[in-house]
Motif scaffolding. Structure first.
Motif, PDB file in Angstrom:
ATOM      1  N   GLN A  65       0.836  -1.201   0.000  1.00 17.04           N
ATOM      2  CA  GLN A  65       0.000   0.000   0.000  1.00 17.04           C
ATOM      3  C   GLN A  65       0.870   1.250   0.000  1.00 17.04           C
ATOM      4  N   ASN A  66       1.898   1.255   0.850  1.00 17.25           N
ATOM      5  CA  ASN A  66       2.830   2.385   0.892  1.00 17.25           C
ATOM      6  C   ASN A  66       3.484   2.613  -0.471  1.00 17.25           C
ATOM      7  N   ALA A  67       4.004   1.533  -1.042  1.00 17.48           N
ATOM      8  CA  ALA A  67       4.813   1.632  -2.257  1.00 17.48           C
ATOM      9  C   ALA A  67       4.023   2.073  -3.486  1.00 17.48           C
ATOM     10  N   THR A  68       2.705   1.870  -3.472  1.00 19.98           N
ATOM     11  CA  THR A  68       1.898   2.240  -4.638  1.00 19.98           C
ATOM     12  C   THR A  68       0.967   3.415  -4.355  1.00 19.98           C
ATOM     13  N   LYS A  69       1.158   4.071  -3.220  1.00 15.50           N
ATOM     14  CA  LYS A  69       0.266   5.171  -2.833  1.00 15.50           C
ATOM     15  C   LYS A  69       0.194   6.248  -3.908  1.00 15.50           C
ATOM     16  N   TYR A  70       1.329   6.599  -4.473  1.00 10.68           N
ATOM     17  CA  TYR A  70       1.378   7.673  -5.464  1.00 10.68           C
ATOM     18  C   TYR A  70       1.563   7.171  -6.890  1.00 10.68           C
ATOM     19  N   LEU A  71       1.489   5.867  -7.089  1.00 13.53           N
ATOM     20  CA  LEU A  71       1.653   5.323  -8.434  1.00 13.53           C
ATOM     21  C   LEU A  71       0.561   5.793  -9.397  1.00 13.53           C
ATOM     22  N   PRO A  72      -0.700   5.893  -8.980  1.00 14.81           N
ATOM     23  CA  PRO A  72      -1.724   6.411  -9.905  1.00 14.81           C
ATOM     24  C   PRO A  72      -1.422   7.826 -10.401  1.00 14.81           C
TER      25      PRO A  72
END
Length: 313
Positions: free
Chosen positions: A48-55
């Motif tokens: 969850q942390n690692a993809t928080k800003y991926l979008p």
């Protein structure tokens, strides 16, 4: 004696595999962005942390992204597999439906996924034996349900330098520092990745590289007398990639495990570079509150780490 011919053949096969995987990732996000990259995460709070800003990064880069999630806080590979196995024995067993009342099979069967990631719980990441046989079981389960999906290992990061929990991440010769945790967990991830023939998203390496640079590394504030510290004052946490100290209902809390906004940003930058095989250095999005110069260095480090991992494989 080592069979050099077998070693060369294995290395050659891995190079071919990663070329194919990289090509598949590139093809998934071309065609003017019309076809979204469908990414499914089997993980925990670290995914969850690692993809928080991926979008946000994907949108700026012109890529359509769909994310599916099967995440449980603190969950290990074994726990995810145990839930999947329970659902296979009895589809109506609540034990098999821990993801908001759904099973892993139900979630994975929701369309076609291009990339599926797995990861170990950070507290177990330095002990390679905790990955077996669960990483392989999950890998085979995913491939059975999604035969065309690329299964990828998400390498989690070491705890902050001032953590008290390093000794818990491996049995026997336990880690005593962030560097040792990184070394042990990295070795474990790559050992299992090589056994399965799958690539690694090198988030742990990126975190380590940032903290290996004197200019950008977090330095624990040793000038603070915690007995006298009062809200809202906090120790200096400049360049921290982890949550660290914060006030919670009038009490000083400390989290050396999870990523803060800067750490989440670094994680997403690594995923962006890995998934799209494209540099995130040119991107301008950055979380509010993260120093612009630090953000710039995070972008550079993320891409350098991804390129090094892909070249090595």
């Amino acid at each position: 004696m080592i069979d050099l011919r077998h070693t060369r053949q294995k290395a050659g096969l891995l190079i071919i595999l990663f070329f194919i995987v990289g090509t598949a990732f590139s093809q998934s996000v071309t065609n003017g962005g019309k076809q979204p990259l469908r990414l499914f995460l089997i993980g925990n709070s670290f995914s969850q942390n690692a993809t928080k800003y991926l979008p946000q990064l994907s949108k700026e880069g012109g890529h359509n992204l769909v994310i599916g999630r099967a995440e449980i806080g603190g969950s290990s590979l074994q726990r995810h597999w145990n839930h999947a196995e329970a659902a296979e024995r009895n589809p109506d067993d609540p034990e098999g439906k821990p993801y908001g009342g759904k099973s892993l099979k139900m979630l994975l069967s929701d369309g076609v996924w291009d990339v599926v990631t797995i990861q170990q719980a950070s507290i177990l990441s330095g002990d390679v034996e905790t990955y077996r046989p669960y990483a392989r079981k999950l890998y085979e389960y995913v491939k059975k349900l999604q035969p065309r999906a690329n299964v990828v290992f998400h390498q989690t990061w070491a705890y902050r330098a001032d953590s008290k929990d390093f000794s818990q991440i491996s049995k026997g010769d336990s880690a005593k520092s962030a560097q040792e945790m990184w070394e042990k967990s990295r070795a474990a991830y790559h050992t299992i990745a090589n056994e399965l023939g799958i690539p690694v998203i090198p988030n742990g390496d990126a975190f380590y590289q940032m903290n290996a640079k004197k200019k950008w590394a977090y330095q624990a504030d040793n000038t603070v007398d915690f007995r006298q510290l009062q809200a809202p004052n906090l120790p200096d946490q400049t360049h921290s990639l982890h949550m660290g100290y914060r006030w919670d209902n009038g009490k000083l809390a400390f989290d050396s495990h999870h990523a803060n906004d800067a750490g989440c940003y670094l994680g997403a930058l690594v995923w962006y570079g890995f998934l799209y095989n494209e540099s995130p250095v040119k991107l301008t999005f950055s979380p509010e509150g993260v120093d612009p110069a630090f953000s710039k260095q995070l972008r550079k480090t993320a891409w350098a780490t991804v390129k090094k991992e892909k070249k090595k494989e």
